[in-house]
Design a protein around this motif. Sequence first.
Motif, PDB file in Angstrom:
ATOM      1  N   LEU A   1       0.863  -1.188   0.000  1.00  0.00           N
ATOM      2  CA  LEU A   1       0.000   0.000   0.000  1.00  0.00           C
ATOM      3  C   LEU A   1       0.893   1.229   0.000  1.00  0.00           C
ATOM      4  N   HIS A   2       0.593   2.155  -0.908  1.00  0.00           N
ATOM      5  CA  HIS A   2       1.366   3.383  -1.006  1.00  0.00           C
ATOM      6  C   HIS A   2       0.409   4.558  -0.787  1.00  0.00           C
ATOM      7  N   ILE A   3       0.751   5.413   0.170  1.00  0.00           N
ATOM      8  CA  ILE A   3      -0.033   6.627   0.398  1.00  0.00           C
ATOM      9  C   ILE A   3       0.885   7.804   0.141  1.00  0.00           C
ATOM     10  N   THR A   4       0.520   8.655  -0.796  1.00  0.00           N
ATOM     11  CA  THR A   4       1.325   9.836  -1.095  1.00  0.00           C
ATOM     12  C   THR A   4       0.710  11.071  -0.450  1.00  0.00           C
ATOM     13  N   GLU A   5       1.555  12.097  -0.285  1.00  0.00           N
ATOM     14  CA  GLU A   5       1.100  13.381   0.275  1.00  0.00           C
ATOM     15  C   GLU A   5       0.266  13.162   1.536  1.00  0.00           C
ATOM     16  N   THR A   6       0.837  12.445   2.473  1.00  0.00           N
ATOM     17  CA  THR A   6       0.081  12.075   3.673  1.00  0.00           C
ATOM     18  C   THR A   6      -0.426  13.295   4.428  1.00  0.00           C
ATOM     19  N   GLN A   7      -1.582  13.078   5.076  1.00  0.00           N
ATOM     20  CA  GLN A   7      -2.228  14.120   5.863  1.00  0.00           C
ATOM     21  C   GLN A   7      -2.499  13.575   7.259  1.00  0.00           C
ATOM     22  N   PRO A   8      -2.645  14.440   8.258  1.00  0.00           N
ATOM     23  CA  PRO A   8      -2.898  13.945   9.625  1.00  0.00           C
ATOM     24  C   PRO A   8      -4.104  13.014   9.714  1.00  0.00           C
ATOM     25  N   GLU A   9      -5.108  13.229   8.877  1.00  0.00           N
ATOM     26  CA  GLU A   9      -6.291  12.352   8.924  1.00  0.00           C
ATOM     27  C   GLU A   9      -6.025  10.961   8.347  1.00  0.00           C
ATOM     28  N   ASP A  10      -4.842  10.755   7.783  1.00  0.00           N
ATOM     29  CA  ASP A  10      -4.462   9.405   7.354  1.00  0.00           C
ATOM     30  C   ASP A  10      -4.003   8.561   8.543  1.00  0.00           C
ATOM     31  N   SER A  11      -3.785   9.177   9.689  1.00  0.00           N
ATOM     32  CA  SER A  11      -3.348   8.452  10.886  1.00  0.00           C
ATOM     33  C   SER A  11      -4.416   7.451  11.295  1.00  0.00           C
ATOM     34  N   ALA A  12      -4.025   6.179  11.378  1.00  0.00           N
ATOM     35  CA  ALA A  12      -4.957   5.088  11.690  1.00  0.00           C
ATOM     36  C   ALA A  12      -4.155   3.798  11.694  1.00  0.00           C
ATOM     37  N   VAL A  13      -4.851   2.687  11.940  1.00  0.00           N
ATOM     38  CA  VAL A  13      -4.242   1.363  11.763  1.00  0.00           C
ATOM     39  C   VAL A  13      -4.700   0.820  10.417  1.00  0.00           C
ATOM     40  N   TYR A  14      -3.767   0.345   9.635  1.00  0.00           N
ATOM     41  CA  TYR A  14      -4.056  -0.200   8.315  1.00  0.00           C
ATOM     42  C   TYR A  14      -3.821  -1.717   8.333  1.00  0.00           C
ATOM     43  N   PHE A  15      -4.773  -2.441   7.768  1.00  0.00           N
ATOM     44  CA  PHE A  15      -4.685  -3.896   7.699  1.00  0.00           C
ATOM     45  C   PHE A  15      -4.722  -4.342   6.243  1.00  0.00           C
ATOM     46  N   CYS A  16      -3.803  -5.248   5.892  1.00  0.00           N
ATOM     47  CA  CYS A  16      -3.925  -5.920   4.603  1.00  0.00           C
ATOM     48  C   CYS A  16      -4.619  -7.262   4.838  1.00  0.00           C
ATOM     49  N   ALA A  17      -5.129  -7.841   3.780  1.00  0.00           N
ATOM     50  CA  ALA A  17      -5.799  -9.139   3.876  1.00  0.00           C
ATOM     51  C   ALA A  17      -5.686  -9.859   2.545  1.00  0.00           C
ATOM     52  N   ALA A  18      -5.922 -11.161   2.596  1.00  0.00           N
ATOM     53  CA  ALA A  18      -5.885 -11.979   1.383  1.00  0.00           C
ATOM     54  C   ALA A  18      -7.005 -13.009   1.449  1.00  0.00           C
TER      55      ALA A  18
END
Lengths: 114, 113
Positions: free
Chosen positions: B75-92
């Motif tokens: 996962l690539h997030i560009t130009e991050t912002q404070p509201e991007d702060s969170a826990v991110y989960f991948c899944a398959a």
Amino acid sequence: SAVISQKPSRDICQRGTSLTIQCQVDSQVTMMFWYRQQPGQSLTLIATANQGSEATYESGFVIDKFPISRPNLTFSTLTVSNMSPEDSSIYLCSARTDSNQPQHFGDGTRLSIL
Amino acid sequence: GENVEQHPSTLSVQEGDSAVIKCTYSDSASNYFPWYKQELGKRPQLIIDIRSNVGEKKDQRIAVTLNKTAKHFSLHITETQPEDSAVYFCAASKHNQGGKLIFGQGTELSVKP
């Protein structure tokens, strides 16, 4: 996407008792699932709720402890039986319209056992 | 059974920088890879997903890449912002296993203003 409602949103229970969590979807879905998320941890699949047949449990989870019902294509329940403090967790319901659609989650039920 | 490994467990970036989270899966038959964002006390929300017949998918500031040979996706997030702060989960998941998702351990992303 499907809207998934869970209740209760939270509960505090005494050890040895049982609690049933309800999950309602606003449209018919082929797949419903129950997950457990312990504080600060990832999501662990408990079981797949199958409409009209017994649920399919993942390793480490058994029907006697977590009986599941799915009477139709929009509703499921998960019961946490004979609760102990180790069962304190967030329980999440999820649903998927079909295998080509994403899976969405309810808000979860935060369960604390004293 | 299927196993999904996710790294890093925590990631701190400055606002405006990019963030990359990586996952590796064990079952070569897996063919669907979603990413979820979970804010504190909220439900996991799908932010992007990719299927095995596609190598990359983009949605505004978010992109996902898949390398089937190496069995990993990012996962690539560009130009991050404070509201991007969170826990991110991948899944398959695999199509022939009823659509159940196996989740990675999660990455706590902190975007500092």
